[in-house]
Every structure is written in C-alpha cells, then in structure tokens.
Design a protein around this motif. Structure first.
Motif, PDB file in Angstrom:
ATOM      1  N   LEU A  83     -25.066  -6.978  12.315  1.00  0.00           N
ATOM      2  CA  LEU A  83     -25.342  -6.708  10.920  1.00  0.00           C
ATOM      3  C   LEU A  83     -24.472  -5.530  10.479  1.00  0.00           C
ATOM      4  CD1 LEU A  83     -27.063  -7.026   8.328  1.00  0.00           C
ATOM      5  CD2 LEU A  83     -28.655  -5.407   9.376  1.00  0.00           C
ATOM      6  N   GLU A  84     -23.778  -5.718   9.399  1.00  0.00           N
ATOM      7  CA  GLU A  84     -22.987  -4.637   8.816  1.00  0.00           C
ATOM      8  C   GLU A  84     -23.550  -4.316   7.448  1.00  0.00           C
ATOM      9  OE1 GLU A  84     -18.755  -5.044   8.688  1.00  0.00           O
ATOM     10  OE2 GLU A  84     -18.712  -6.103  10.594  1.00  0.00           O
ATOM     11  N   VAL A  85     -23.693  -3.047   7.162  1.00  0.00           N
ATOM     12  CA  VAL A  85     -24.125  -2.593   5.853  1.00  0.00           C
ATOM     13  C   VAL A  85     -23.023  -1.691   5.314  1.00  0.00           C
ATOM     14  CG1 VAL A  85     -25.851  -1.314   4.550  1.00  0.00           C
ATOM     15  CG2 VAL A  85     -26.546  -2.727   6.505  1.00  0.00           C
ATOM     16  N   TRP A  86     -22.450  -2.063   4.190  1.00  0.00           N
ATOM     17  CA  TRP A  86     -21.366  -1.278   3.598  1.00  0.00           C
ATOM     18  C   TRP A  86     -21.920  -0.495   2.419  1.00  0.00           C
ATOM     19  CZ3 TRP A  86     -16.023  -1.539   4.901  1.00  0.00           C
ATOM     20  CH2 TRP A  86     -15.754  -2.372   5.980  1.00  0.00           C
ATOM     21  N   GLU A  87     -21.735   0.815   2.453  1.00  0.00           N
ATOM     22  CA  GLU A  87     -22.131   1.693   1.370  1.00  0.00           C
ATOM     23  C   GLU A  87     -20.996   2.675   1.104  1.00  0.00           C
ATOM     24  OE1 GLU A  87     -25.770   3.713   2.232  1.00  0.00           O
ATOM     25  OE2 GLU A  87     -26.773   1.881   2.876  1.00  0.00           O
ATOM     26  N   ARG A  88     -20.779   2.984  -0.170  1.00  0.00           N
ATOM     27  CA  ARG A  88     -19.755   3.975  -0.491  1.00  0.00           C
ATOM     28  C   ARG A  88     -20.255   5.349  -0.096  1.00  0.00           C
ATOM     29  NH1 ARG A  88     -15.124   4.681  -2.707  1.00  0.00           N
ATOM     30  NH2 ARG A  88     -14.899   2.688  -3.728  1.00  0.00           N
ATOM     31  N   LEU A  89     -19.437   6.056   0.670  1.00  0.00           N
ATOM     32  CA  LEU A  89     -19.755   7.423   1.064  1.00  0.00           C
ATOM     33  C   LEU A  89     -19.264   8.373  -0.025  1.00  0.00           C
ATOM     34  CD1 LEU A  89     -18.594   7.217   4.784  1.00  0.00           C
ATOM     35  CD2 LEU A  89     -20.935   7.086   3.909  1.00  0.00           C
ATOM     36  N   PRO A  90     -19.998   9.446  -0.310  1.00  0.00           N
ATOM     37  CA  PRO A  90     -19.546  10.389  -1.338  1.00  0.00           C
ATOM     38  C   PRO A  90     -18.132  10.910  -1.075  1.00  0.00           C
ATOM     39  CG  PRO A  90     -21.800  10.878  -0.707  1.00  0.00           C
ATOM     40  CD  PRO A  90     -21.299   9.819   0.252  1.00  0.00           C
ATOM     41  N   ALA A  91     -17.774  11.112   0.188  1.00  0.00           N
ATOM     42  CA  ALA A  91     -16.444  11.640   0.520  1.00  0.00           C
ATOM     43  C   ALA A  91     -15.333  10.604   0.341  1.00  0.00           C
ATOM     44  CB  ALA A  91     -16.439  12.156   1.958  1.00  0.00           C
ATOM     45  N   SER A  92     -15.704   9.358   0.002  1.00  0.00           N
ATOM     46  CA  SER A  92     -14.680   8.310  -0.102  1.00  0.00           C
ATOM     47  C   SER A  92     -14.159   8.123  -1.527  1.00  0.00           C
ATOM     48  CB  SER A  92     -15.234   6.983   0.420  1.00  0.00           C
ATOM     49  OG  SER A  92     -16.227   6.477  -0.452  1.00  0.00           O
ATOM     50  N   GLU A  93     -14.569   8.964  -2.436  1.00  0.00           N
ATOM     51  CA  GLU A  93     -14.080   8.873  -3.817  1.00  0.00           C
ATOM     52  C   GLU A  93     -12.677   9.458  -3.911  1.00  0.00           C
ATOM     53  OE1 GLU A  93     -15.676   7.474  -6.374  1.00  0.00           O
ATOM     54  OE2 GLU A  93     -17.447   7.008  -5.186  1.00  0.00           O
ATOM     55  N   GLY A  94     -11.852   8.891  -4.766  1.00  0.00           N
ATOM     56  CA  GLY A  94     -10.515   9.444  -4.988  1.00  0.00           C
ATOM     57  C   GLY A  94      -9.421   8.494  -4.558  1.00  0.00           C
TER      58      GLY A  94
END
Length: 134
Positions: free
Chosen positions: A1-12
């Motif tokens: 199972l993979e759950v993909w969530e945007r990490l706060p540090a991944s913006e930009g």
C-alpha cells in the motif's frame, strides 16, 4: 500500500532528471527534486530470471536463484532533504547503508535539455524532463 501526500517541504521548484550514460544514451535512473525534497531512483541492472510464475514473490525468486540475490536486490529508491547549500541527506532508502549520508547533488542546468551534477555518487549528465524554479 502506498499513500502519497504532499509534504510541506516539497513546495516550490520542481526538477525531474533522467541519467545519461557517458555516451549520451538515456538510462532508466531518475532524480526528482521538489522543494527541499529529493528522491533518487535507480533500477536493478540484473535481468529477472527466465521462467517466472505469475504469482512469484521476490522471496520466491531469490530462493530459486540464490546466486543472484545481491544483483536482484541491487536497486535504489532513496528519499531525503536538500539543504540551502545543496547538500542532500538520505533519510530513507531501499539500501539502508545510504541512510544518513550527505552528498552535494545540486544539478546545474547546461542548456534546455541537459543538467550536470559535478560531485558525489550522482555526478554526471542528466536529461531534463522537467525544470521549474517555482
């Protein structure tokens, strides 16, 4: 199972690169940078053994081909964070010996199609698949 969530540090910024061989041929290796997050993906170089069954697991394959264990397990998915200075620290990896290691992996754009990394294990030329500064 993979759950993909945007990490706060991944913006930009977003950069997606494909490794080039020394002769300029595209390889299956990828370097993905988004914001301060970086992922390096390198597939195994060994071919799967012939005659695999549909439902065989990697464990099954290794048990049937023990001499190929190291080659079959030699693939990398490493995730880490990039500092402002361009140093990447591996936080998680399919190769546990890489975890905690820091290396400078800052790609420099050579032209519209090519970037170069000059230091560390990722050194070499890379094809630009995506390059966005923000």
């Amino acid at each position: 199972l993979e759950v993909w969530e945007r990490l706060p540090a991944s913006e930009g910024r977003r950069t997606a690169l494909q490794r080039l061989s020394t002769s300029g041929q595209a390889l299956h290796e990828r370097l993905l940078i988004t914001g301060q997050c970086l992922m390096h993906v390198r597939p195994r170089s060994a071919l799967w053994p012939q005659g695999l069954q549909y439902d065989e697991t990697l464990t099954d394959i290794i048990l049937r081909h023990p001499a190929n264990t190291a080659a079959l397990l030699d693939m990398e998915i490493s995730f880490g964070h990039v500092s402002q200075e361009g140093n990447w620290t591996v936080q998680q990896s399919t190769l546990p010996e890489l975890e905690g290691i820091s290396t400078n992996s800052t790609p420099q754009r050579i032209n519209d199609h090519t970037a170069r990394i000059t230091q560390g294990s990722l050194a070499g030329d890379w094809r630009i698949l995506e390059w966005s500064e923000a």
